[in-house]
Design an enzyme around this catalytic site. Structure first.
Site, mmCIF file in Angstrom:
data_model
loop_
_atom_site.group_PDB
_atom_site.id
_atom_site.type_symbol
_atom_site.label_atom_id
_atom_site.label_comp_id
_atom_site.label_asym_id
_atom_site.label_seq_id
_atom_site.Cartn_x
_atom_site.Cartn_y
_atom_site.Cartn_z
ATOM 1 C CD1 TRP A 10 64.656 -1.906 47.478
ATOM 2 C CD2 TRP A 10 64.839 -1.563 49.677
ATOM 3 N NE1 TRP A 10 65.889 -2.345 47.859
ATOM 4 C CE2 TRP A 10 66.034 -2.146 49.212
ATOM 5 C CE3 TRP A 10 64.733 -1.258 51.038
ATOM 6 C CZ2 TRP A 10 67.109 -2.434 50.053
ATOM 7 C CZ3 TRP A 10 65.799 -1.536 51.881
ATOM 8 C CH2 TRP A 10 66.968 -2.120 51.394
ATOM 9 C CD GLU A 100 54.202 2.032 41.993
ATOM 10 O OE1 GLU A 100 54.986 2.340 42.905
ATOM 11 O OE2 GLU A 100 54.255 0.932 41.400
ATOM 12 C CB SER A 218 57.074 -7.692 35.548
ATOM 13 O OG SER A 218 55.894 -7.216 36.148
ATOM 14 N N GLY A 239 61.456 -3.440 40.872
ATOM 15 C CA GLY A 239 60.605 -3.298 42.057
ATOM 16 C C GLY A 239 60.613 -4.579 42.870
ATOM 17 N N GLY A 240 59.590 -5.403 42.661
ATOM 18 C CA GLY A 240 59.396 -6.625 43.460
ATOM 19 C C GLY A 240 60.648 -7.459 43.667
HETATM 20 P P1 PGA Z 1 58.235 -4.153 39.381
HETATM 21 O O1 PGA Z 1 58.360 -2.568 39.603
HETATM 22 O O2 PGA Z 1 59.611 -4.653 39.066
HETATM 23 O O3 PGA Z 1 57.693 -4.682 40.687
HETATM 24 O O4 PGA Z 1 57.282 -4.346 38.246
HETATM 25 C C1 PGA Z 1 59.226 -1.785 38.826
HETATM 26 C C2 PGA Z 1 59.103 -0.343 39.255
HETATM 27 O O5 PGA Z 1 57.986 0.107 39.528
HETATM 28 O O6 PGA Z 1 60.109 0.383 39.352
#
Ligand code: PGA
Length: 255
Positions: A10, A100, A218, A239-240
């Site tokens: 998240w 990140e 993504s 993620g998103g």
């Molecule tokens: P995303 O992020 O699906 O928003 O690209 C994936 C992640 O960073 O784990």
């Protein structure tokens, strides 16, 4: 055991109330699917959400994960949260090495190995993220394969085979995270096969065959099934699309 996993990262999103609602929906959906033991659903909410979410999910069906843990056990480390504190909340796994964290918080292999060891000491599973940047991808396969291998060699490849059993690898090309650019199923498969071979070279084929390797970057309902269908792709770190209960449900179904 090699598993099929759909994990939601998240990141720093949702209020506590929104997060609790989202977790409830994910838990209810997962319970309703009555998934076989090999197929697992993981959610990794922010630290502040873990305690209330632990109260509302079915912990037999949804694995609660944290997004990070400290590189030290306890003491004067303002702002840090230790692996043992997480364990005490009912957390079962921790994401480490996310790009990140590497990029914005300067986490290198040395720091990550400390975190890995402390998390393992608490019995937590580790979702260990690796992947190349856009520049590294553009520099060619030799370079990016070496970058990815080095991320393993300096960290999880120093573990014993027994310790490594607690590690799930997440291949997340940095150029695909949050950008809308996804690796093609073939690109994902190529790297996953390379990673599995590197694991076999280091720990032997049986360990490699048992390792769960997730794709992240993504992933969404429209592209997940094709990527997840590849031989060496055992699921996704999302993620998103993990922030919308309906999309996440579709991703659970895609695996
Ligand atoms: P995303 O992020 O699906 O928003 O690209 C994936 C992640 O960073 O784990």
């Amino acid at each position: 055991m090699r598993k099929l996993i759909v994990a939601g990262n998240w990141k720093m999103n949702t209020s506590v109330a929104e997060g609790v609602e989202l977790a409830k929906k994910v838990s209810e959906y997962t319970v309703s699917k009555n998934l076989p033991a090999q197929k697992q659903v993981v959610i990794a909410p922010p630290f502040t959400h873990l305690a209330p979410i632990a109260q509302v999910i079915n912990a037999d069906k949804v694995i609660l994960a944290a997004q990070d843990c400290a590189a030290t056990t306890n003491g004067a480390y303002t702002g840090e949260v230790s692996a043992s504190m997480l364990k005490g909340l009912g957390v079962k796994a921790v994401i480490l090495g996310h790009s990140e964290r590497r990029q914005y918080f300067k986490e290198n292999s040395e720091i990550l190995l400390k975190k890995i060891k402390l998390a393992l000491a608490e019995g937590l599973d580790i979702i260990f993220c690796i992947g190349e940047t856009k520049e590294q991808r553009e520099a060619g396969a030799n370079l990016y394969n070496n970058v990815i291998k080095a991320q393993l060699v300096d960290t999880v490849f120093t573990l014993t085979p027994e310790e490594f059993k607690k590690v799930i690898i997440a291949y997340e090309p940095v150029w695909a995270i949050g950008t809308g650019l996804t690796a093609t199923p073939e690109q994902a498969q190529d790297i996953h096969a390379m990673i599995r071979k590197a694991i076999a070279d280091n720990f032997g084929q049986a360990v490699a065959d048992d390792t769960t390797i997730l794709y992240g970057g993504s992933c969404k309902p429209s592209n997940a099934a094709e990527i997840f269908a590849k031989k060496d792709v055992d699921g996704g770190l999302i993620g998103g699309a993990s922030l919308k209960a309906d999309d996440f449900a579709k991703l659970i179904d895609a695996r």
